[in-house]
Structures are given as C-alpha cells and as structure tokens.
Design a protein around this motif. Structure first.
Motif, short mmCIF file in Angstrom:
data_model
loop_
_atom_site.label_atom_id
_atom_site.label_comp_id
_atom_site.label_asym_id
_atom_site.label_seq_id
_atom_site.Cartn_x
_atom_site.Cartn_y
_atom_site.Cartn_z
N TYR A 14 45.62 36.05 33.40
CA TYR A 14 44.51 36.58 32.61
C TYR A 14 44.70 38.10 32.48
CZ TYR A 14 39.71 37.43 31.04
OH TYR A 14 38.61 37.79 30.31
N LEU A 59 31.62 40.28 41.44
CA LEU A 59 33.07 40.15 41.32
C LEU A 59 33.47 40.04 39.85
CD1 LEU A 59 33.73 37.54 44.14
CD2 LEU A 59 34.82 39.79 44.00
N LEU A 84 39.65 43.72 38.08
CA LEU A 84 41.10 43.93 38.02
C LEU A 84 41.39 45.10 37.09
CD1 LEU A 84 43.61 42.48 39.09
CD2 LEU A 84 43.59 41.07 37.02
N ASP A 85 40.61 45.23 36.04
CA ASP A 85 40.78 46.30 35.04
C ASP A 85 39.46 47.05 34.90
OD1 ASP A 85 40.98 47.83 32.72
OD2 ASP A 85 42.33 46.41 31.76
N HIS A 102 39.89 45.62 42.39
CA HIS A 102 40.04 44.58 43.41
C HIS A 102 40.53 43.32 42.71
CE1 HIS A 102 38.39 41.32 46.02
NE2 HIS A 102 38.49 42.18 47.02
N THR A 105 42.36 37.51 43.92
CA THR A 105 43.34 36.56 44.45
C THR A 105 44.10 37.11 45.64
OG1 THR A 105 45.12 37.27 42.97
CG2 THR A 105 43.66 35.52 42.16
N ARG A 120 31.02 35.34 37.67
CA ARG A 120 30.80 34.58 36.42
C ARG A 120 32.08 34.55 35.59
NH1 ARG A 120 26.14 37.08 32.88
NH2 ARG A 120 27.82 38.28 31.93
N LEU A 122 35.14 33.58 36.00
CA LEU A 122 36.41 34.09 36.54
C LEU A 122 37.26 32.96 37.12
CD1 LEU A 122 38.40 36.27 37.39
CD2 LEU A 122 37.12 36.51 39.52
N HIS A 125 39.68 30.58 35.40
CA HIS A 125 40.91 31.15 34.83
C HIS A 125 42.02 31.29 35.89
CE1 HIS A 125 39.50 32.10 30.84
NE2 HIS A 125 38.56 32.92 31.25
N LEU A 126 41.70 31.10 37.16
CA LEU A 126 42.66 31.37 38.23
C LEU A 126 43.23 30.07 38.78
CD1 LEU A 126 40.51 34.00 40.21
CD2 LEU A 126 42.17 34.43 38.37
C1 LIG Z 1 35.80 36.24 31.06
S1 LIG Z 1 35.71 37.82 31.80
C2 LIG Z 1 34.09 37.75 32.57
C3 LIG Z 1 33.52 39.11 32.87
C4 LIG Z 1 32.15 39.08 33.55
N1 LIG Z 1 32.22 38.37 34.84
C5 LIG Z 1 31.12 38.41 32.67
O1 LIG Z 1 30.82 37.23 32.87
O2 LIG Z 1 30.60 39.09 31.76
C6 LIG Z 1 36.77 37.69 33.21
C7 LIG Z 1 36.94 39.04 33.92
O3 LIG Z 1 37.67 38.82 35.12
C8 LIG Z 1 38.57 39.90 35.32
N2 LIG Z 1 39.66 39.38 36.16
C9 LIG Z 1 40.66 38.56 35.78
N3 LIG Z 1 41.44 38.27 36.83
C10 LIG Z 1 40.91 38.91 37.90
C11 LIG Z 1 41.26 39.01 39.27
N4 LIG Z 1 42.35 38.37 39.74
N5 LIG Z 1 40.51 39.75 40.10
C12 LIG Z 1 39.40 40.41 39.62
N6 LIG Z 1 39.02 40.36 38.33
C13 LIG Z 1 39.76 39.63 37.47
C14 LIG Z 1 38.99 40.29 33.92
O4 LIG Z 1 39.50 41.60 33.88
C15 LIG Z 1 37.71 40.08 33.12
O5 LIG Z 1 36.95 41.26 33.04
#
Ligand SMILES: C[S@@+](CC[C@H](N)C(=O)[O-])C[C@H]1O[C@@H](n2cnc3c(N)ncnc32)[C@H](O)[C@@H]1O
Length: 272
Positions: A14, A59, A84-85, A102, A105, A120, A122, A125-126
């Motif tokens: 992601y 998170l 992450l970003d 942070h 994973t 929410r 997240l 996607h992992l």
């Molecule tokens: C679909 S977005 C959801 C953002 C927020 N939680 C929301 O519901 O509005 C997924 C978010 O997870 C972050 N993300 C992806 N992989 C991650 C990881 N391994 N650790 C922390 N954040 C991560 C992405 O940068 C992105 O901002």
C-alpha cells in the motif's frame, strides 16, 4: 469475474504506487472517506467505555480527522496519531496530539500503552493482518477499548447495475492481486477474530452508504475507480468502455447504488 477468486502473490505495498499520498487526488479521496465514516467512528468511540481515558491511539490516521475528533471526545487524553506517510498530517501536532511515523507491521508500542485504539481501513490492505491485529491487542491496556473498521464487499455483489458491479468488484480484484487486500472475509470475520484474542463486550455495526454523484461515498468511489482504472480495464471479463461508463455515471445525477459496506467493531480487553 469477481473479487473472490484465488489471489496471486502481491507485487507491491500500500502506498508504493497504489494510493500513494503523492497521487493528485489522494488527499481528496481520503477526505471523502472521512466524510463517509467519521460520524460512524465517532459514534463508536463515544459509546460508554473505559472509565478514565488518558491515552488514545489513532493508527494509520490518513488525514487525521478522527485523531482531531478524539481530542474532543476524550478531553483528558493525549492522542497519538500514527502514519506510514505523514504528508497529510503536517502541522497537526499539539499539546495533546502527537504525530508519529510508525509502520504498524514492524514498529512497536509497549504492552498496555493505550486506553482507546481506533484503526480504520488499514488491516484489510495488509497481508499479515492477523499478526498485526494481535499486536494491536497487546498495545491495549486492560479494560481498554478497540474500535476497528474495515470494508466488506457483499453490498457491491448485490448492486443492481451490472457495469458498476463489474467495475467495483474489479477494483477490489486489482487490490487483492497487487497489494494483498482482503475485502471479502476479513471484515466479516472481525467478531470471531476479536473473540479469539480474548476481547469481550463485542459490538458490531454495519454501514452501507449510498453511491451517487453528490454523496461522499460516490466521491470516494469515483476517485478510487479512477485511480485503479487501467488495472480494472486489463482484467478478463471487463469491457473497454466499462470504467469510463461508470466514471461518467458517478459524475452526474441519475445514478444511485449501494456502496461498499463498512464493518465497525467495538471490543474491550478484559481488565483481569
Ligand atoms: C485507506 S487509508 C485510511 C486512512 C484513515 N485510517 C481513514 O480511514 O481515513 C489507509 C492509510 O493507512 C496508511 N498505511 C498503509 N500501510 C501502513 C502501515 N504499514 N503502517 C501505518 N500506516 C499505513 C496509509 O498511508 C493510508 O493513509
């Protein structure tokens, strides 16, 4: 063609390419998601829970909208927002709000660090979502509350517009193939997963928002399909004009359908 067929090995994470925060519409896409789901998240977080909330964790905070709501909901608490970003969280730090890069994973928190944890959209996607869920439960203090929200595609399978259904399920197929996303089972299994980790007081709410040109879910879905368009168009069974047809329908009055569902789970870590 559905998003349920066996998936191949993922080719990226992601944010590498898919949904990179450098993408031109990514902030708007996440803001639209926040517009759809923040009221649901706030309801779940506001329900009576842990007596005294001093430490909250948001998170993968995205644009940070829920972290800001947590400051109001828990006026005595310090809120840690991770990502992450951090691009969309710039300038958000405050006396009661910490912002931390942070990777959920690999990066840790000490056991029992937080009274409330919200995450929410997240973990689906992992690929190592089950292991990540276990670590999140460890970060929760005894008596603390977890609110986790994940999508579920069943409402898209029931959509009446055939092209919208094909393209929408195609988008989830692309995500499954390229980054290992699970919109099929993970969200629906959350109550069982929570119970298997010893969580109690499990509550479940399912939200199916409306997709139309002037709804937040319509905006979120149009930007999502636009982003994934080339991958969807390359799938077997998808016709050349399917993606443009759906993007056009989502851009004007007249089209109205069910969007992807969201499962909101609340659960408590037993105090003893
Ligand atoms: C679909 S977005 C959801 C953002 C927020 N939680 C929301 O519901 O509005 C997924 C978010 O997870 C972050 N993300 C992806 N992989 C991650 C990881 N391994 N650790 C922390 N954040 C991560 C992405 O940068 C992105 O901002």
């Amino acid at each position: 063609m559905t998003a349920r067929t066996a998936r191949t090995e993922r080719t990226e994470r992601y944010g590498d390419e898919i949904f990179s925060h450098t993408g031109k519409d990514e902030r708007d896409r996440l803001s639209a998601l926040a517009d759809v789901l923040d009221p649901v998240s706030v309801d779940a977080l506001a329900a009576p829970g842990p007596g005294s909330v001093r430490r909250c964790l948001e998170l993968a905070a995205g644009t940070g909208s829920v972290a800001l709501r947590m400051l109001d909901l828990f006026p005595s608490a310090h809120v840690t927002a991770t990502e992450l970003d951090l691009r969309f969280l710039e300038g958000m730090r405050g006396e009661r709000l910490g912002v931390l890069r942070h990777d959920v994973t690999t990066d840790e928190f000490p056991e029992g660090s937080f009274d409330v944890i919200h995450v929410r959209y997240l973990l689906h996607h992992l690929p190592d979502r089950a292991e990540v869920f276990g670590r999140i439960v460890r970060w929760l203090a005894p008596g603390g509350r977890l609110v986790i929200e994940e999508p579920a595609l069943f409402s898209l399978e029931a959509a009446r517009d055939e092209v919208y259904r094909r393209v929408s399920l195609g988008a989830l197929r692309v995500l499954a193939d390229r980054i290992g996303t699970d919109c099929t089972d993970w969200g629906l299994d959350l109550p069982r997963t929570a119970a298997a980790h010893g969580l109690t007081g499990i509550g479940l709410r399912t939200t199916v928002p409306t997709v139309a040109y002037d709804t937040p879910m319509g905006r979120f879905w149009r930007l999502t399909l636009d982003h994934l368009g080339p991958g969807i168009a390359a799938l077997p069974g998808v016709h050349t004009d399917d993606v443009p047809t759906v993007l056009d329908r989502l851009s004007r009055p007249g089209f109205i359908e069910m969007g992807m569902a969201t499962v909101t789970l609340t659960a408590t870590k037993p105090a003893f």
